[in-house]
Write an enzyme that holds these catalytic residues in place. Structure first.
Site, mmCIF file in Angstrom:
data_model
loop_
_atom_site.group_PDB
_atom_site.id
_atom_site.type_symbol
_atom_site.label_atom_id
_atom_site.label_comp_id
_atom_site.label_asym_id
_atom_site.label_seq_id
_atom_site.Cartn_x
_atom_site.Cartn_y
_atom_site.Cartn_z
ATOM 1 N N GLU A 185 11.102 18.417 -24.396
ATOM 2 C CA GLU A 185 10.377 18.832 -23.176
ATOM 3 C C GLU A 185 10.887 20.200 -22.695
ATOM 4 O O GLU A 185 10.113 21.020 -22.193
ATOM 5 C CB GLU A 185 10.550 17.789 -22.055
ATOM 6 N N HIS A 243 1.226 11.719 -28.568
ATOM 7 C CA HIS A 243 0.932 10.337 -28.159
ATOM 8 C C HIS A 243 0.210 9.584 -29.271
ATOM 9 O O HIS A 243 0.452 8.388 -29.487
ATOM 10 C CB HIS A 243 0.080 10.315 -26.881
ATOM 11 N N ASN A 285 0.987 19.236 -20.958
ATOM 12 C CA ASN A 285 0.733 18.292 -22.055
ATOM 13 C C ASN A 285 0.788 18.953 -23.427
ATOM 14 O O ASN A 285 0.364 18.355 -24.410
ATOM 15 C CB ASN A 285 -0.628 17.615 -21.861
ATOM 16 N N HIS A 300 9.655 9.774 -28.620
ATOM 17 C CA HIS A 300 8.736 10.660 -27.898
ATOM 18 C C HIS A 300 9.048 12.128 -28.226
ATOM 19 O O HIS A 300 8.144 12.933 -28.461
ATOM 20 C CB HIS A 300 8.867 10.390 -26.395
ATOM 21 N N LYS A 318 4.129 11.567 -11.125
ATOM 22 C CA LYS A 318 3.291 10.717 -11.997
ATOM 23 C C LYS A 318 4.017 9.389 -12.172
ATOM 24 O O LYS A 318 5.186 9.361 -12.547
ATOM 25 C CB LYS A 318 3.116 11.352 -13.371
ATOM 26 N N ARG A 364 0.811 -1.236 0.000
ATOM 27 C CA ARG A 364 0.000 0.000 0.000
ATOM 28 C C ARG A 364 0.838 1.277 0.000
ATOM 29 O O ARG A 364 0.372 2.343 0.398
ATOM 30 C CB ARG A 364 -0.975 0.032 1.178
ATOM 31 N N HIS A 396 1.505 17.005 -26.526
ATOM 32 C CA HIS A 396 1.509 15.579 -26.170
ATOM 33 C C HIS A 396 0.285 14.832 -26.688
ATOM 34 O O HIS A 396 0.346 13.629 -26.889
ATOM 35 C CB HIS A 396 1.600 15.411 -24.645
ATOM 36 N N ARG A 448 -1.979 21.871 -14.317
ATOM 37 C CA ARG A 448 -0.951 20.908 -14.743
ATOM 38 C C ARG A 448 -1.174 20.438 -16.183
ATOM 39 O O ARG A 448 -0.243 19.972 -16.832
ATOM 40 C CB ARG A 448 -0.920 19.719 -13.768
ATOM 41 N N LYS A 453 8.406 23.194 -13.790
ATOM 42 C CA LYS A 453 7.525 22.050 -13.520
ATOM 43 C C LYS A 453 7.072 22.056 -12.058
ATOM 44 O O LYS A 453 5.906 21.825 -11.755
ATOM 45 C CB LYS A 453 8.238 20.740 -13.859
ATOM 46 N N GLU A 484 -3.369 17.100 -11.490
ATOM 47 C CA GLU A 484 -3.757 17.483 -12.850
ATOM 48 C C GLU A 484 -5.261 17.688 -13.017
ATOM 49 O O GLU A 484 -5.894 17.115 -13.904
ATOM 50 C CB GLU A 484 -3.261 16.438 -13.867
HETATM 51 N N1 GLY Z 1 4.756 15.029 -17.985
HETATM 52 C C1 GLY Z 1 3.619 15.784 -17.675
HETATM 53 C C2 GLY Z 1 3.322 15.854 -16.212
HETATM 54 O O1 GLY Z 1 4.123 15.418 -15.400
HETATM 55 O O2 GLY Z 1 2.289 16.343 -15.829
#
Ligand code: GLY
Length: 376
Positions: free
Chosen positions: A200, A267, A260, A279, A158, A136, A263, A256, A242, A252
């Protein structure tokens, strides 16, 4: 302030602190330095996060940097184990979670233990995901070794693995206990991996700050040749941008989402190509498509669009969609985007460099037109 160890080793004492507005989430520090793996071991030992550690790495990174980190920990009598898995996105799957968790059980790893992710984005995402569910939840530390992981995936918590249906479909938000960035690791990074990270970095300039974007334009050669001092500043600024975003929107729900940029289409291109496009190239194309759409729909100036296209091409990233990619397949891959709301796809668009916003109001006809135009 700077901690120094053996000759040439130095580490910024907490380059940045990530402090969440929601006090339930734990805060952590990001450290940046050059040739600091032994110092990292010392700092981990001094931090007393856990009574034992497991370094998780892949078979590309481990032979380059694993021994130094492991020996650093063992010299300090820190109980440490190692798990190595095959490098590559295909390892980011449920089977790896099961196999690695089996090994953790064999090692007797419990909630007083901590995982150390030594590697690029795949290692960080997989290790973070396991840390978030094993017993957990146990702590983990990020030691990102690729530029992309250093400026993006190691910060913000993430974690994810892929499903056959798509990338990052099983995941969690689980913040690391610390992030240690050793810039020396970039010296062995293949150039296409370095470019993934540059895409990025460009994204941060576009979404957050015209001044940072200008700095990147002025430093294209330094970026190409990996000027150490310049790159350290760029990594630090990227992490700061960031951090400022994730601190206010960890999960997000709003702000946040601007991370993207490029992206969503990126993607879709990755999945259409069967993950053969990198990528970095995919999101570079995605960012150009977004600037073209923003110019048509939201009055982004032609000057800003040209600046964005120029920096992407000066850094050797892709600017065109390969002709053999089917437009219909790209559009249908877009429909599977996990950030979709109902039938609407959210795109990060631009009013100008430094002013992004999210909209679900991009007509499919314009998307189709832009994709076709970018194949020419
Ligand atoms: N890579 C995008 C984020 O971490 O929100």
């Amino acid at each position: 302030m700077s901690l120094t160890g053996k000759k040439n080793q130095s580490i910024s004492q907490s380059a940045l602190s990530v402090r969440f507005h929601d006090k339930q989430s734990k805060s952590y520090e990001i450290f940046i330095g050059y040739d600091i793996l032994e110092l990292i071991a010392k700092m981990i030992a001094n931090s007393e996060i856990a009574s034992s550690y497991v370094i998780i790495s892949d078979d590309n990174v481990w032979p380059l940097y694993g021994k130094q980190l492991l020996e650093g920990l063992q010299c300090l009598s820190i109980n440490s184990n190692v798990i190595i898995f095959p490098a590559g996105e295909t390892s980011k799957k449920l089977q790896s979670v099961i196999e690695i968790s089996d090994k953790l059980c064999d090692f007797g790893i419990d909630r007083h233990s901590c995982l150390i992710a030594l590697g690029g984005g795949v290692v960080g995402d997989l290790t973070g995901f396991i840390a978030s569910v094993y017993m957990r939840g146990i702590p983990y530390i990020q030691v990102p070794t690729s530029l992309l992981a250093q400026v993006d995936s190691s910060v913000g918590g993430k974690t994810a693995i892929d499903l056959p249906q798509g990338k990052n479909l099983l995941g969690s938000f689980w913040q690391p206990s610390s992030v240690f960035i050793d810039m020396k690791c970039l010296e062995t990074l293949p150039s296409c991996e370095y470019q993934n990270g540059l895409a990025e970095v460009i994204k941060y300039g576009i979404i957050k700050s015209e001044a940072f974007f200008q700095k990147l334009e002025d430093g294209v050669d330094k970026l190409r040749f990996q000027n150490r001092e310049y790159l350290e500043e760029i990594i630090l600024t990227s992490c700061r941008i960031k951090k400022d975003i994730v601190e206010i929107d960890e999960k997000e729900t709003s702000r946040r989402r601007i991370l993207n940029l490029g992206h969503t289409l990126g993607h879709a291109l990755e999945s259409t190509s069967g993950y053969t496009i990198s990528h970095g190239n995919a999101i570079a194309i995605g960012m150009i498509a977004i600037t073209r759409i923003s110019e048509k729909l939201f009055s982004l100036s032609q000057k800003d669009r040209n600046r964005i296209e120029n920096i992407i091409s000066s850094l050797g990233l892709a600017t065109k969609i390969p002709e053999d990619y089917s437009t219909d397949e790209i559009l249908s891959a877009l429909q599977k985007d996990k950030k979709k709301a109902g039938k609407k796809i959210n795109f990060v668009l631009l009013k100008k460099i430094g002013s992004p916003f999210v909209s679900d109001d991009v007509p499919t006809d314009l998307l189709r037109y832009t994709i076709e135009e970018m194949k020419k």
